[in-house]
Design an enzyme around this catalytic site. Structure first.
Site, PDB file in Angstrom:
ATOM      1  N   HIS A  16       9.468  -3.325  -4.901  1.00 45.94           N
ATOM      2  CA  HIS A  16       8.068  -3.047  -5.303  1.00 45.94           C
ATOM      3  C   HIS A  16       7.847  -1.549  -5.164  1.00 45.94           C
ATOM      4  CE1 HIS A  16       3.612  -4.256  -5.371  1.00 45.94           C
ATOM      5  NE2 HIS A  16       3.657  -2.927  -5.428  1.00 45.94           N
ATOM      6  N   HIS A  18       6.085   2.180  -6.962  1.00 47.46           N
ATOM      7  CA  HIS A  18       5.282   2.910  -7.952  1.00 47.46           C
ATOM      8  C   HIS A  18       5.947   4.268  -8.196  1.00 47.46           C
ATOM      9  CE1 HIS A  18       1.857   0.103  -7.743  1.00 47.46           C
ATOM     10  NE2 HIS A  18       2.267  -0.061  -6.502  1.00 47.46           N
ATOM     11  N   LYS A  99       3.880  -8.320 -13.692  1.00 45.39           N
ATOM     12  CA  LYS A  99       3.033  -8.084 -12.521  1.00 45.39           C
ATOM     13  C   LYS A  99       1.596  -8.441 -12.842  1.00 45.39           C
ATOM     14  CE  LYS A  99       1.550  -6.483  -8.560  1.00 45.39           C
ATOM     15  NZ  LYS A  99       1.569  -5.110  -8.084  1.00 45.39           N
ATOM     16  N   HIS A 138      -0.348  -9.324  -7.128  1.00 48.45           N
ATOM     17  CA  HIS A 138      -1.152  -8.637  -6.111  1.00 48.45           C
ATOM     18  C   HIS A 138      -2.201  -9.649  -5.680  1.00 48.45           C
ATOM     19  CE1 HIS A 138      -3.116  -4.920  -4.348  1.00 48.45           C
ATOM     20  NE2 HIS A 138      -3.968  -5.903  -4.085  1.00 48.45           N
ATOM     21  N   HIS A 172       3.698  -7.442  -1.286  1.00 52.44           N
ATOM     22  CA  HIS A 172       3.215  -6.710  -0.103  1.00 52.44           C
ATOM     23  C   HIS A 172       2.317  -7.573   0.794  1.00 52.44           C
ATOM     24  CE1 HIS A 172      -0.118  -6.256  -2.871  1.00 52.44           C
ATOM     25  NE2 HIS A 172       0.466  -5.283  -3.551  1.00 52.44           N
ATOM     26  N   ASP A 244       6.243  -0.722  -1.813  1.00 44.16           N
ATOM     27  CA  ASP A 244       4.920  -0.402  -2.355  1.00 44.16           C
ATOM     28  C   ASP A 244       4.621   1.075  -2.144  1.00 44.16           C
ATOM     29  OD1 ASP A 244       2.603  -0.772  -3.750  1.00 44.16           O
ATOM     30  OD2 ASP A 244       1.480  -1.644  -2.099  1.00 44.16           O
TER      31      ASP A 244
HETATM   32  O1  DOR Z   1      -2.371   0.903  -1.984  1.00 45.52           O
HETATM   33  C1  DOR Z   1      -2.034   0.609  -3.117  1.00 45.52           C
HETATM   34  N1  DOR Z   1      -1.696   1.549  -4.020  1.00 45.52           N
HETATM   35  N2  DOR Z   1      -2.021  -0.674  -3.469  1.00 45.52           N
HETATM   36  C2  DOR Z   1      -1.798  -1.060  -4.741  1.00 45.52           C
HETATM   37  O2  DOR Z   1      -1.833  -2.239  -4.995  1.00 45.52           O
HETATM   38  C3  DOR Z   1      -1.601  -0.065  -5.803  1.00 45.52           C
HETATM   39  C4  DOR Z   1      -1.109   1.189  -5.253  1.00 45.52           C
HETATM   40  C5  DOR Z   1      -1.193   2.329  -6.251  1.00 45.52           C
HETATM   41  O3  DOR Z   1      -0.799   2.134  -7.405  1.00 45.52           O
HETATM   42  O4  DOR Z   1      -1.626   3.402  -5.863  1.00 45.52           O
HETATM   43 ZN    ZN Z   2       1.939  -1.780  -5.463  1.00 52.15          ZN
END
Ligand code: DOR
Ligand code: ZN
Length: 342
Positions: A16, A18, A99, A138, A172, A244
């Protein structure tokens, strides 16, 4: 894990992640691509990744940003209830999962799902089930912030019962309720972050507010963290590591209206190793938690990569290209000694 000078991890996977886009992608991608063999890449860009063309183009931008590192981005599509089987078939080979975000629940999730009507979701979820495409979720309602995930468990259970052949990944997880749900349905799995294994709400807001520990879902109570630690340290076969890691520019974190997300990718393996050692969990379990379980759950075979960590104090930098990591400026017990590809 007995105290040791060296720990060797094979093909770590981050299920997971970003990676963002543009300049941010260029600035942070190596923090993952250097030490991980691959990662599940989240689709919450602006606009979200909802078409075959967008997935292919985003993957190309990631591969370009990675340069010479050996790393597989496992791509995802932003789930829409309107996807039909023909569309999902056409994109099957370009993605590893979809997702699902409840609308408006977190960063760039405005186009997500509102209301959870199983009949409305049935065509898309049945098609995914037939195509063996996992659904990453999520799982938060729009209730009181500390209760959102626990309230969502009944939705997980409804989906798991309605689509018994669909792999559902509870992303998460932060609560004992989610941990308990894992063993109730054969098709429920979970990712767990390093920050939710290390912190509780007290670390975020119990003293001076710590914006770099603020994320969604928010860290919960000590008993929740205990439940997460129990399954992670035992490498319960239905849980896997997903950082995450969610970078935001420093000004967006250290501001009035702090963006949600903890940036952990470049320090995740060091922190995990320290955590497993401190809790006397076996190296075998650490290996399963950071790679083996994910390989079984997703049916992926990662690029081979050997990461050697050494027990040598490591001072976490104040920032990585302007992005502040978890525990910036603090000293941790393990550092990356060597990474070998192939
Ligand atoms: O804290 C988070 N940041 N939770 C999420 O689900 C998305 C993520 C983000 O993309 O910044
Ligand atoms: Zn995330």
């Amino acid at each position: 894990m007995p105290s040791t000078n060296q720990v060797i991890l094979n093909a770590p996977l981050d299920m997971h992640l970003h990676l963002r886009d543009g300049e941010m992608l260029d600035n942070i991608v190596n923090g993952s691509a250097h030490t991980f063999s691959g990662a599940i890449i989240m689709p919450n860009l602006v606009p979200p990744v909802t078409t075959k063309e967008a997935v292919i183009a985003y993957k190309e931008r990631i591969m370009h940003a990675i340069g010479d590192e050996k790393f597989t981005p496992y791509m995802t599509l932003f789930f829409k209830p309107s996807y039909d089987k023909a569309f999902l078939e056409s994109v099957r080979d370009d993605i590893t999962a979809l997702k699902l975000y409840p609308a408006g629940i977190t960063t760039n999730s405005e186009g997500g799902v509102s209301g959870f009507d199983v009949e409305e979701l049935r065509p898309a979820l049945s098609a995914m089930s037939e195509l063996n495409l996992p659904l990453c979720v999520h799982g938060e309602t729009n209730g009181f912030v500390m209760d959102r995930e626990a309230e969502f468990v009944s939705i997980y259970e409804e989906l798991a019962a309605a689509f018994p052949d669909l792999k559902i990944i509870m992303e998460h997880i932060t609560t004992k309720e989610s941990v308990a749900a894992l063993d109730k349905f054969k098709n429920l799995y979970a990712t767990i972050t390093i920050h939710h294994l290390l912190i509780t709400l007290d670390d975020v807001a119990g003293g001076m507010l710590q914006p770099h520990l603020f994320c969604k879902p928010i860290a919960k109570r000590p008993e929740d963290r205990e439940a997460l630690l129990k399954v992670a340290l035992a490498a319960h076969p239905k849980v896997m590591f997903g950082s995450d890691s969610a970078p935001h520019p420093k000004h967006a974190k250290e501001s009035c209206g702090c963006a949600a997300g903890v940036f952990t990718a470049p320090v995740a393996l060091q922190l995990l190793t320290e955590l497993f050692e401190k809790n006397d969990a076996s190296l075998e379990n650490l290996q399963a938690f950071v790679s083996g379980n994910a390989q079984h759950i997703y049916g992926v075979t990662p690029l081979s990569k050997t990461v050697t960590l050494e027990k040598k104090p490591f001072k976490i930098p104040s920032d990585y290209n302007g992005v502040v990591p978890m525990y910036a400026n603090e000293e941790i017990a393990y550092s990356i000694q060597e990474v070998k590809n192939g």
